[in-house]
Write a protein that holds these residues in place. Structure first.
Motif, PDB file in Angstrom:
ATOM      1  N   VAL A  86       0.833  -1.200   0.000  1.00 48.52           N
ATOM      2  CA  VAL A  86       0.000   0.000   0.000  1.00 48.52           C
ATOM      3  C   VAL A  86       0.869   1.252   0.000  1.00 48.52           C
ATOM      4  CG1 VAL A  86      -1.712   1.310   1.316  1.00 48.52           C
ATOM      5  CG2 VAL A  86      -1.935  -1.158   1.114  1.00 48.52           C
ATOM      6  N   VAL A  87       1.915   1.251   0.806  1.00 48.17           N
ATOM      7  CA  VAL A  87       2.799   2.416   0.885  1.00 48.17           C
ATOM      8  C   VAL A  87       3.503   2.655  -0.442  1.00 48.17           C
ATOM      9  CG1 VAL A  87       4.864   3.343   1.995  1.00 48.17           C
ATOM     10  CG2 VAL A  87       3.128   2.204   3.375  1.00 48.17           C
ATOM     11  N   ALA A  88       4.004   1.588  -1.057  1.00 50.61           N
ATOM     12  CA  ALA A  88       4.747   1.723  -2.306  1.00 50.61           C
ATOM     13  C   ALA A  88       3.847   2.131  -3.468  1.00 50.61           C
ATOM     14  CB  ALA A  88       5.465   0.420  -2.631  1.00 50.61           C
ATOM     15  N   GLN A  89       2.634   1.558  -3.527  1.00 51.99           N
ATOM     16  CA  GLN A  89       1.753   1.810  -4.661  1.00 51.99           C
ATOM     17  C   GLN A  89       0.880   3.040  -4.477  1.00 51.99           C
ATOM     18  OE1 GLN A  89      -0.210  -2.120  -4.928  1.00 51.99           O
ATOM     19  NE2 GLN A  89       0.968  -2.470  -6.797  1.00 51.99           N
ATOM     20  N   GLY A 144      -3.268  -3.593  -4.853  1.00 46.03           N
ATOM     21  CA  GLY A 144      -2.321  -4.701  -4.833  1.00 46.03           C
ATOM     22  C   GLY A 144      -2.488  -5.572  -3.602  1.00 46.03           C
ATOM     23  N   ALA A 145      -2.546  -4.947  -2.426  1.00 40.84           N
ATOM     24  CA  ALA A 145      -2.696  -5.688  -1.177  1.00 40.84           C
ATOM     25  C   ALA A 145      -4.029  -6.427  -1.137  1.00 40.84           C
ATOM     26  CB  ALA A 145      -2.583  -4.740   0.013  1.00 40.84           C
ATOM     27  N   VAL A 200      11.606  10.115  -3.557  1.00 36.03           N
ATOM     28  CA  VAL A 200      10.692  10.903  -2.745  1.00 36.03           C
ATOM     29  C   VAL A 200      10.049   9.958  -1.752  1.00 36.03           C
ATOM     30  CG1 VAL A 200      10.146  12.651  -4.481  1.00 36.03           C
ATOM     31  CG2 VAL A 200       8.803  10.536  -4.369  1.00 36.03           C
ATOM     32  N   GLU A 201       9.389  10.528  -0.754  1.00 42.55           N
ATOM     33  CA  GLU A 201       8.687   9.718   0.232  1.00 42.55           C
ATOM     34  C   GLU A 201       7.446   9.107  -0.392  1.00 42.55           C
ATOM     35  OE1 GLU A 201       7.492  10.074   4.975  1.00 42.55           O
ATOM     36  OE2 GLU A 201       8.018  11.831   3.810  1.00 42.55           O
ATOM     37  N   SER A 202       6.946   7.997   0.207  1.00 40.90           N
ATOM     38  CA  SER A 202       5.805   7.276  -0.328  1.00 40.90           C
ATOM     39  C   SER A 202       4.603   8.195  -0.524  1.00 40.90           C
ATOM     40  CB  SER A 202       5.441   6.140   0.630  1.00 40.90           C
ATOM     41  OG  SER A 202       4.186   5.617   0.303  1.00 40.90           O
ATOM     42  N   PRO A 203       3.774   7.964  -1.580  1.00 42.62           N
ATOM     43  CA  PRO A 203       2.569   8.756  -1.822  1.00 42.62           C
ATOM     44  C   PRO A 203       1.595   8.736  -0.653  1.00 42.62           C
ATOM     45  CG  PRO A 203       3.064   7.373  -3.714  1.00 42.62           C
ATOM     46  CD  PRO A 203       3.984   6.948  -2.612  1.00 42.62           C
ATOM     47  N   VAL A 204       1.641   7.668   0.186  1.00 45.54           N
ATOM     48  CA  VAL A 204       0.683   7.605   1.298  1.00 45.54           C
ATOM     49  C   VAL A 204       0.937   8.719   2.279  1.00 45.54           C
ATOM     50  CG1 VAL A 204      -0.059   6.194   3.237  1.00 45.54           C
ATOM     51  CG2 VAL A 204       0.362   5.135   1.051  1.00 45.54           C
ATOM     52  N   ARG A 205       2.198   9.145   2.402  1.00 45.66           N
ATOM     53  CA  ARG A 205       2.508  10.207   3.343  1.00 45.66           C
ATOM     54  C   ARG A 205       2.335  11.592   2.739  1.00 45.66           C
ATOM     55  NH1 ARG A 205       4.536   9.816   8.282  1.00 45.66           N
ATOM     56  NH2 ARG A 205       5.465   7.884   8.997  1.00 45.66           N
ATOM     57  N   SER A 206       2.248  11.673   1.431  1.00 42.17           N
ATOM     58  CA  SER A 206       2.163  12.979   0.786  1.00 42.17           C
ATOM     59  C   SER A 206       0.769  13.577   0.913  1.00 42.17           C
ATOM     60  CB  SER A 206       2.528  12.859  -0.681  1.00 42.17           C
ATOM     61  OG  SER A 206       1.644  11.970  -1.331  1.00 42.17           O
TER      62      SER A 206
END
Length: 254
Positions: free
Chosen positions: A177-180, A185-186, A248-254
């Protein structure tokens, strides 16, 4: 989000999960998803799909289908390994395969929405904890949830190795989830694994094995731990390749 809203949301989540003790698995999952969607809309003031990490996109659907096949393939490999390791284990097709698959599809979605679509994403965005602190904490909660569920439903204790497998699978799912940046996917891997898993009934010397005990024999096997560890290693490698490529940091944190 104010503390009282968080508490209210967790209460709704507990009710959604607890519906499984009142209704059939399929009905409970559908009602639970509807309840979670309503609560999400009221508490987050945003469309449920956006908050859960399920935006409509061809890339997301493709990721889901690929992960679905991979999840089913991993369980198939595990089943073959278990057959070779223990001749007393016998497998037969469930008489209601399609009903089982539909039920599992909703169940896996409910679990993914709760643990990764909401808890993981919101925890990462709103807390000061690192990715790995959140990942390990939530994976432990995922294992504990299954332990409590089977103890309450069947008075069955999941073995430590079973909990370890669930923990490793949760770690891998969280990283997906963090990567995508989305849940597809999960969710696909979870659904693929469970669809094939519950399409078979496990027996030992002709005696049907209960669902909780089947976890100890399947996920709790050395082979089960090995499959989960292999998946985690693969996902960790892909995660670091992804973060390095984007720098860059994962999209989940953005």
């Amino acid at each position: 989000m104010p503390a009282f809203r968080i508490s209210l949301f967790f209460l709704v989540a507990l009710v959604a999960v607890g519906l499984g003790f009142i209704f059939s698995a399929a009905v409970a999952s559908v009602l639970g998803l509807l309840l979670m969607a309503f609560a999400t809309r009221m508490l987050f003031r945003s469309p449920a799909g956006y908050v859960w990490g399920l935006p409509l996109s061809s890339r997301g659907v493709g990721s889901y289908l690929l992960a679905l096949v991979c999840g089913a393939a991993c369980f198939f490999v595990l089943q073959v390994l278990l057959r070779r390791a223990d001749a007393t284990l016998e497998w037969r097709w469930n008489d209601a395969v399609w009903a089982t698959c539909v039920t599992v599809w909703f169940q896996s979605l409910l679990e993914e929405v709760l643990f990764r679509g909401l808890l993981l994403r919101q925890w990462l965005m709103r807390s000061k904890l690192s990715l790995w602190q959140v990942n390990f904490s939530l994976s432990a909660m995922f294992s504990l949830f299954h332990w409590l569920n089977y103890f309450a439903a069947e008075r069955t204790f999941l073995d430590p190795t079973t909990l370890l497998t669930l923990f490793l699978l949760a770690l891998a799912g969280n990283l997906m989830v963090v990567a995508q940046g989305h849940l597809y996917g999960a969710w696909g891997y979870h659904a693929g694994w469970n669809m094939l898993r519950y399409s078979f009934l496990l027996t030992v010397s002709g005696q049907k094995v209960g669902e909780g005990e089947s976890f100890n024999r399947i996920e709790g096997s050395v082979e089960g731990v090995g499959i989960a560890l292999t998946l985690l290693i693969a996902v960790v490698i892909l995660y670091f390749l992804h973060t390095r490529r984007n720098d860059v940091e994962s999209p989940v944190r953005s």
